[in-house]
Design a protein around this motif. Structure first.
Motif, mmCIF file in Angstrom:
data_model
loop_
_atom_site.group_PDB
_atom_site.id
_atom_site.type_symbol
_atom_site.label_atom_id
_atom_site.label_comp_id
_atom_site.label_asym_id
_atom_site.label_seq_id
_atom_site.Cartn_x
_atom_site.Cartn_y
_atom_site.Cartn_z
ATOM 1 N N GLY A 1 9.786 5.278 13.786
ATOM 2 C CA GLY A 1 10.179 3.967 13.903
ATOM 3 C C GLY A 1 9.145 2.823 14.320
ATOM 4 O O GLY A 1 9.301 1.936 14.671
ATOM 5 N N LEU A 2 8.207 3.760 14.525
ATOM 6 C CA LEU A 2 6.669 2.797 15.146
ATOM 7 C C LEU A 2 6.220 2.057 13.849
ATOM 8 O O LEU A 2 5.625 0.787 14.112
ATOM 9 C CB LEU A 2 5.729 3.428 15.492
ATOM 10 N N ILE A 3 6.303 2.188 12.755
ATOM 11 C CA ILE A 3 6.024 1.575 11.461
ATOM 12 C C ILE A 3 7.162 1.764 10.494
ATOM 13 O O ILE A 3 7.731 2.607 10.589
ATOM 14 C CB ILE A 3 4.692 1.851 10.974
ATOM 15 N N THR A 4 7.305 0.642 9.851
ATOM 16 C CA THR A 4 7.985 0.869 8.730
ATOM 17 C C THR A 4 7.848 0.304 7.387
ATOM 18 O O THR A 4 6.921 -0.626 7.224
ATOM 19 C CB THR A 4 9.431 -0.132 9.003
ATOM 20 N N MET B 1 0.748 -1.096 -0.049
ATOM 21 C CA MET B 1 0.049 0.123 -0.001
ATOM 22 C C MET B 1 1.023 1.176 -0.260
ATOM 23 O O MET B 1 1.897 1.244 0.718
ATOM 24 C CB MET B 1 -0.952 0.058 1.337
ATOM 25 N N ARG B 2 0.460 2.193 -0.771
ATOM 26 C CA ARG B 2 1.238 3.459 -0.849
ATOM 27 C C ARG B 2 0.630 4.305 0.635
ATOM 28 O O ARG B 2 -0.390 4.210 1.130
ATOM 29 C CB ARG B 2 0.945 4.292 -2.037
ATOM 30 N N ILE B 3 1.474 5.175 0.609
ATOM 31 C CA ILE B 3 1.130 6.161 2.079
ATOM 32 C C ILE B 3 -0.363 6.529 2.105
ATOM 33 O O ILE B 3 -0.996 6.534 2.895
ATOM 34 C CB ILE B 3 2.154 7.159 2.389
ATOM 35 N N GLY B 4 -0.824 7.125 0.986
ATOM 36 C CA GLY B 4 -2.068 7.599 0.825
ATOM 37 C C GLY B 4 -2.980 6.522 1.294
ATOM 38 O O GLY B 4 -4.094 6.547 1.886
ATOM 39 N N GLU B 5 -3.083 5.404 0.619
ATOM 40 C CA GLU B 5 -3.730 4.090 0.713
ATOM 41 C C GLU B 5 -3.825 3.812 2.305
ATOM 42 O O GLU B 5 -4.809 3.586 2.636
ATOM 43 C CB GLU B 5 -3.392 3.027 -0.363
ATOM 44 N N LEU B 6 -2.867 3.800 2.802
ATOM 45 C CA LEU B 6 -2.643 3.218 4.157
ATOM 46 C C LEU B 6 -3.341 4.190 5.072
ATOM 47 O O LEU B 6 -3.969 3.778 6.041
ATOM 48 C CB LEU B 6 -1.111 3.214 4.656
ATOM 49 N N THR C 1 0.510 11.748 9.731
ATOM 50 C CA THR C 1 0.781 10.713 10.989
ATOM 51 C C THR C 1 1.407 9.564 10.377
ATOM 52 O O THR C 1 2.266 9.017 10.987
ATOM 53 C CB THR C 1 -0.822 10.466 11.397
ATOM 54 N N ILE C 2 1.243 9.086 9.219
ATOM 55 C CA ILE C 2 1.981 7.906 8.727
ATOM 56 C C ILE C 2 3.516 8.364 8.824
ATOM 57 O O ILE C 2 4.120 7.676 9.085
ATOM 58 C CB ILE C 2 1.529 7.385 7.185
#
Length: 128
Positions: free
Chosen positions: A24-27, A1-6, A16-17
């Motif tokens: 480092g909460l998500i990668t 998923m791209r950032i906008g989709e996520l 937020t993403i």
């Protein structure tokens, strides 16, 4: 998923993403040929867990530290440590004097809720 989709799937903003990624909460799982960050769909659940932990009063820095510790020590060890801490609080609540017992019981319940949310988060994390 791209950032906008996520972001859309998780109900958060692109910022937020970016922020969670910087902390480092998500990668990202990989990069597209065009250089876009691509995230695993399971990251939606991780973001939901992060948001629940944050809403319950846990600081993002603490969430990140727990995630790093879980990655470093392994999920079973992290969960064992959390359960040991909860047992210590339960013992305190049971042995506290009458004046301190309500506070100890409240702390135990709060810790239990945080541990439950942390376990959900750790379990939802994709394997690294």
């Amino acid at each position: 998923m791209r950032i906008g989709e996520l972001a859309a799937a998780a109900g958060v903003s692109n910022r937020t993403i970016d922020f969670y990624t910087t902390l480092g909460l998500i990668t990202p799982a990989e990069r597209s040929p065009g250089g876009y960050r691509l995230y695993d769909p399971a990251t939606v659940d991780v973001i939901a867990s992060i948001r629940r932990l944050e809403a319950s009063g846990m600081a993002l820095e603490d969430i990140g530290r727990e995630l790093r510790n879980a990655t470093t020590t392994g999920l079973p060890e992290a969960l064992a440590r959390l359960n040991q801490d909860l047992e210590t609080l339960r013992t305190l609540a049971e042995t506290a004097d009458a004046d301190a017992q309500p506070m100890a019981a409240t702390l135990t319940i709060r810790a239990h809720n945080l541990i439950t949310a942390a376990m959900e988060l750790l379990i939802a994390m994709p394997d690294v």
